[in-house]
Every structure is written in C-alpha cells, then in structure tokens.
Write a protein that holds these residues in place. Sequence first.
Motif, PDB file in Angstrom:
ATOM      1  N   PRO A 132       0.796  -1.238   0.000  1.00  0.00           N
ATOM      2  CA  PRO A 132       0.000   0.000   0.000  1.00  0.00           C
ATOM      3  C   PRO A 132       0.819   1.274   0.000  1.00  0.00           C
ATOM      4  O   PRO A 132       0.347   2.309  -0.489  1.00  0.00           O
ATOM      5  CB  PRO A 132      -0.831  -0.125   1.289  1.00  0.00           C
ATOM      6  CG  PRO A 132      -0.956  -1.590   1.510  1.00  0.00           C
ATOM      7  CD  PRO A 132       0.359  -2.159   1.058  1.00  0.00           C
ATOM      8  N   SER A 133       2.040   1.233   0.547  1.00  0.00           N
ATOM      9  CA  SER A 133       2.877   2.434   0.550  1.00  0.00           C
ATOM     10  C   SER A 133       3.580   2.643  -0.787  1.00  0.00           C
ATOM     11  O   SER A 133       4.166   3.715  -1.010  1.00  0.00           O
ATOM     12  CB  SER A 133       3.919   2.338   1.670  1.00  0.00           C
ATOM     13  OG  SER A 133       4.785   1.235   1.469  1.00  0.00           O
ATOM     14  N   PRO A 174      -0.544   3.367  -5.856  1.00  0.00           N
ATOM     15  CA  PRO A 174      -1.454   4.514  -5.749  1.00  0.00           C
ATOM     16  C   PRO A 174      -2.495   4.280  -4.662  1.00  0.00           C
ATOM     17  O   PRO A 174      -2.761   3.135  -4.265  1.00  0.00           O
ATOM     18  CB  PRO A 174      -2.094   4.590  -7.142  1.00  0.00           C
ATOM     19  CG  PRO A 174      -1.109   3.917  -8.043  1.00  0.00           C
ATOM     20  CD  PRO A 174      -0.459   2.838  -7.232  1.00  0.00           C
ATOM     21  N   ARG A 175      -3.107   5.359  -4.178  1.00  0.00           N
ATOM     22  CA  ARG A 175      -3.979   5.278  -3.020  1.00  0.00           C
ATOM     23  C   ARG A 175      -5.121   4.261  -3.210  1.00  0.00           C
ATOM     24  O   ARG A 175      -5.380   3.448  -2.319  1.00  0.00           O
ATOM     25  CB  ARG A 175      -4.561   6.664  -2.726  1.00  0.00           C
ATOM     26  CG  ARG A 175      -5.389   6.725  -1.438  1.00  0.00           C
ATOM     27  CD  ARG A 175      -5.926   8.129  -1.222  1.00  0.00           C
ATOM     28  NE  ARG A 175      -4.817   9.071  -1.093  1.00  0.00           N
ATOM     29  CZ  ARG A 175      -4.228   9.345   0.074  1.00  0.00           C
ATOM     30  NH1 ARG A 175      -4.622   8.734   1.165  1.00  0.00           N
ATOM     31  NH2 ARG A 175      -3.255  10.233   0.112  1.00  0.00           N
ATOM     32  N   ARG A 176      -5.790   4.283  -4.364  1.00  0.00           N
ATOM     33  CA  ARG A 176      -6.923   3.379  -4.565  1.00  0.00           C
ATOM     34  C   ARG A 176      -6.482   1.924  -4.598  1.00  0.00           C
ATOM     35  O   ARG A 176      -7.112   1.056  -3.982  1.00  0.00           O
ATOM     36  CB  ARG A 176      -7.648   3.749  -5.860  1.00  0.00           C
ATOM     37  CG  ARG A 176      -8.887   2.900  -6.140  1.00  0.00           C
ATOM     38  CD  ARG A 176      -9.680   3.440  -7.304  1.00  0.00           C
ATOM     39  NE  ARG A 176     -10.201   4.777  -6.999  1.00  0.00           N
ATOM     40  CZ  ARG A 176     -10.948   5.481  -7.839  1.00  0.00           C
ATOM     41  NH1 ARG A 176     -11.264   4.975  -9.036  1.00  0.00           N
ATOM     42  NH2 ARG A 176     -11.380   6.681  -7.505  1.00  0.00           N
ATOM     43  N   GLY A 235      -3.797   0.757  -3.205  1.00  0.00           N
ATOM     44  CA  GLY A 235      -3.364   0.422  -1.851  1.00  0.00           C
ATOM     45  C   GLY A 235      -4.522   0.052  -0.961  1.00  0.00           C
ATOM     46  O   GLY A 235      -4.430  -0.874  -0.143  1.00  0.00           O
ATOM     47  N   ARG A 236      -5.661   0.743  -1.119  1.00  0.00           N
ATOM     48  CA  ARG A 236      -6.833   0.407  -0.313  1.00  0.00           C
ATOM     49  C   ARG A 236      -7.360  -0.980  -0.661  1.00  0.00           C
ATOM     50  O   ARG A 236      -7.846  -1.708   0.222  1.00  0.00           O
ATOM     51  CB  ARG A 236      -7.915   1.458  -0.531  1.00  0.00           C
ATOM     52  CG  ARG A 236      -7.604   2.801   0.107  1.00  0.00           C
ATOM     53  CD  ARG A 236      -8.700   3.818  -0.187  1.00  0.00           C
ATOM     54  NE  ARG A 236      -8.430   5.087   0.474  1.00  0.00           N
ATOM     55  CZ  ARG A 236      -9.176   6.177   0.315  1.00  0.00           C
ATOM     56  NH1 ARG A 236     -10.238   6.139  -0.491  1.00  0.00           N
ATOM     57  NH2 ARG A 236      -8.866   7.294   0.957  1.00  0.00           N
ATOM     58  N   ARG A 249       9.499   6.149  -3.874  1.00  0.00           N
ATOM     59  CA  ARG A 249       8.741   5.450  -2.835  1.00  0.00           C
ATOM     60  C   ARG A 249       9.417   4.180  -2.373  1.00  0.00           C
ATOM     61  O   ARG A 249       9.459   3.873  -1.177  1.00  0.00           O
ATOM     62  CB  ARG A 249       7.331   5.131  -3.354  1.00  0.00           C
ATOM     63  CG  ARG A 249       6.412   6.320  -3.450  1.00  0.00           C
ATOM     64  CD  ARG A 249       5.003   5.872  -3.782  1.00  0.00           C
ATOM     65  NE  ARG A 249       4.080   6.996  -3.806  1.00  0.00           N
ATOM     66  CZ  ARG A 249       2.767   6.871  -3.963  1.00  0.00           C
ATOM     67  NH1 ARG A 249       2.241   5.651  -4.128  1.00  0.00           N
ATOM     68  NH2 ARG A 249       1.979   7.931  -3.974  1.00  0.00           N
TER      69      ARG A 249
END
Length: 604
Positions: free
Chosen positions: A95-96, A99-101, A103-104, A175
């Motif tokens: 998740p890190s 991308p945010r979606r 990762g969720r 990242r």
Amino acid sequence: MRRLLRYPFGLTAAFLVASLVLLAVIGPPLFGDRAAAIHPDRINQGADGAHWSGTDALGRDLLARTLVATRLTLGLAFLATLIGTCGGVLLGALPSLLPRRAGRLVVAAVDLLVAFPALLLAMFTAVVTGLGARGAVLGIGVALAPTFARLTHTLTASVAEADYIAAARMLQVPRHRVLTRHVLPNIAEPLILNTAQAMGSALLGLSAMSFLGMGVQAPSYDWGRLLNEAFGHVYVTPAVVVAPALAVALAGLGFMLLGDAFAKAASGGAEPVGKPVAPVVTPARDAPDPHAVLEVRDLTVAFPGGVTPVRGVSLTVRSGDIVGLVGESGSGKSMTAAAIGRLVPYPGLAAAARTALCGTDLDACTPAERRALLGSSLAMVFQDPTACLNPALRVGGQLAEVAALHDGASRAEARTRAVERLGQVRIKEPAQVVRQYPHELSGGMRQRAVIAMGLMGTPRLIIADEPTTALDVTVQREVLRVLRDVVDDSGAGALFISHDIAVVSELCDRVAVMYAGRVVEELPAGALRRARHPYTRALIGSLPDMETDRSLPLTTIPGRQPSPADVGDGCPFADRCASAGERCTSLPPLVARGAGHQVACWEA
C-alpha cells in the motif's frame, strides 16, 4: 540477550529451542538406524524397557523416529515461516508503494484474509498446490502471511508521518527507496520478534496438516505423520502417541515463549535483577508543621540494583506559595513528585521520615484514608495533557468523574462544577468545551482542562510536573498565569517542576535546585542571582539575556550528570565543578547560609 536470559520464561524457552536445534542436527546420525530398523516380532507393542514409547506397525522404535523427525519438522516449519514472513512483509508494504486506490484494495484483501480461518486457508492452498510436504509448507506460509501483512501495514502507517519520512518525500526520494531505507529498518524489530512466535504457529500447523493426511507423506515422516500412524492404536497402546505429541507441545511452547520473551526483553520489560527493598529512613518524631500544605523530610526512592533516583529530599510548601523544583533531566524531580503522590512505578519503593499533606501524615493513614486524602486534597498536572485525558471520552465527563467519585456529587452537580472550573482556568465557552473530545482542543486548552480537573475537588496542593514543556511560548505564559491565579484565588500551595530556571524564577516564590537526586540549594526566587552553589550558578549562567555577547558561544556546563546507579559517596557535582577541593570527596550536608537559604556545598 542479557535481559532475555534474566527473564525466567526466556531462559526456559531458549533452552527448549536450543535443545531442539541440537537434536535436529545430531538426531538422524545418532538414531537413524534404530528408527529404520524393522522388527516383525515387535509390531504395535506398548512401552517397555527396550522401547520407551512403543513401536509402530513395522516394529520400529517410535521414540527414535520422533527424535529423527525433529530435523524434518523444524526444517519445514522454518521454510513455512520464511514464506509467511517474506510474503506478509511484501504484501503489507504494497500500500505504501501503490497509488492510493490500489493500496486500499490491498488493505481490504489483507483484512479479508486475516478474517479467514488460518488452518482452512492452509488446507485450501495445500489442496490447490498438491498434497505433501511442499503443499503443506506453502499452505502454512500463505496462512501466516496475512498476519505479517497486517502488522507491517500498521507499523508502516505508524512511522509514515515521521519528520524523516516527510523530509525524504520533500527531497523526492522514490517510494521504494523510502520504504527500504527509511521505513523497514525502523519497523524491523517487532517483525523479527513476531517471527519466533510464527515459527511456533507454523510447527503446530504443519503437524496438524500431517496428522490430517495432507502434509508429509510416507515414507517420509514428521511429528504429525507419526501421530497419524499411531492414532489407530491409541486406545490399545496409549504410549505410542506420547513421544510425538510431547515433542509437538514442547516445541510449540518453546517458540511461543521465546517470541514473548524476546518482545519483553526488547522493550525493557524483563524482570529487574534483585527484589525491591524499601529504603531505610528514621521516622520523624516531632509534630508536622501546621502551616504547611506539604512537608516532606528525607524522601528516598530506590529501585533494585542500587538505583536511587531520589536521595534524602526535604521540601516544605505553604499555603499560597509556589515552590519551584528545578534541575537537569534525570535529577529526580519527577520521581520526587511521583513519590509524594504515591505513584512510584513498580519495582521502586519510597520511604520518608515524614510525608505530611495538610498536616496529616500519609504514612500513618490507612490505604482508604490515604486514597481519600490524596484524591480530594492533591491535584497533579503532568507534562503531556494528551496522556492524561481519555481520547474516547468527552472532556466534561472526565472532569465530572472526579467530583462524583470523591465528593459524591450527582451527575448534574458534577457537570455544573466542570463548567465552572473550565471557566476558572480561562477557557472560553466552557459549556461547549465540556461536550467536546480532547482531540478537538488545542494543546494549551488541554493543559488548562487538566488543571481544571485538578480543581474539581478542593485541592490544597497542586503538583505541576513540567506542564508547559510541550507548549509554545505564548501558550506557556497563559498556562503559567492560570496556575498563579489558581494558587492566589484558592490559597493552595503548589510544587512547580521544571528544567527551565528562567520560568521558575518568574513564577515561583521559592526555588529548590536538585542534582543527582538531592536538593543542593534552596533559596527565595528573588535571590537566585545570589545563589552560592556552583551548580545553581552554572544553571543561571547558561541562560542568555539581553546583555549576552552574541559573538561568543553559549555558556554550557561541562560533563554530564551521573546516573542514579553511579552516584558516589562524595559530592556528585565535584567532577563538573571548577571549585572542587579535597573535602568534596565526602557528601556535603544541606546547611543554612542565611535567612531562608540552604546550600549543600563545602566551598559555598
């Protein structure tokens, strides 16, 4: 490692695991022939002098086979743990990196896998990948991975807002590099500590799989396979299951205890060396001072191992006065306050010739009387108000609890008093603040709410332990003004603890300077510039003012304060003192050097 071995369960676990590893190395060479020898005349025999755990369907010695199976059992458990750990860490770190979606979605998948029964997940994986040792190892590894993924994700989130992470992102570090260089090294310890317990879980899971026939297949055998083969004869010859069952239990217990012991040792939670022993102090025989709200004489706090953070401290706080307790970090200020409030953490013990609150000797009270007196007459304000307020409860309810518990006030009365006390400490719109949660208040408001909590009773003594350290200068001044007003309005006395002698000189009426657990000087706050102890003068000299020459380096005190376990018999400040002489090898007493002025120094 030393702390681990001091911990009884840690020593036991280390011995069990070391014995298993040794047995895995030497077991097959020593007992392999005996384990493979077939004796048709001894088939399915119970325990006897030649076969302590009986024999199997081919007359082979079950104890020898159990010892030989140690290598395969531990080896497979290690591989399953390695798969589960590596896979879980990678899954938890995704998740890190994504991308945010995306990762969720990964986090949601991990939550779903954690909710799924681990053994069923292992069995499903084994069926898909094929029965046998390989399928069982993969199954157990997959079953362990979600737990490590959840732990990795939680730990990663806990350090994601750290300043060094923000700095790396500001420098546009990729990242994956932030993860490998900044995040994972800082969360590695809890992951490693959980690996030992995961090893125990993997061993038990693999044994269960083999027992169910989904793990190791003949002619190979591990402990679970031995239990599977012997189970059909357990009602006739119960001894045939003793050796493999005992091996599984001891190995699982050993790894579980080792993981728990590693965690406690790493966090400093191992049991201290020695038993706590109360300091020996001669009780005072004269009557307490009737004008003092707090009278402490010869207060000493001791911990096992010769650690004595407070040594013979004497303090007197009178009504309407604020006494400042100042000194470097580690000088014993906070421990003195904890001892007065009976909050010394285990295994520390405190003793004093007298500890009198409002003229009542606390040592002469019963526990119930002492609790009632401290709860109603003593208010303590700690450094971090966030730690003092329950984040799950509203501010008003926490304040009202004090009045309800100690004064028997009704809910309406307690709420009304909470609003009044919040207004007393200059919080605007107190009727609205009582309905808010602590996180909705600023740092200064939280600190004033804690002061208001202390005023919910009728305190005669307020102990403020560095209440302004975490606040900015403007809010500091507001909190100090509130504390001064509270003392003036209520007539209570206050003990104000700080490492900032400038703040103490502005707020307090009297100042007690502590060093290495002792009060080395006590004097009026207005006489600080006439201090006689070299340490007090050094503290004052290290404060810059408007006349300080900014072209010169700031004044510092050379050396460092001795730890509570390293204080010698002489003057503890002698190593840092330019005026130290021969007499400083013995401890100077605290003696009068004028009206209201006491100094513990041979050269003063």
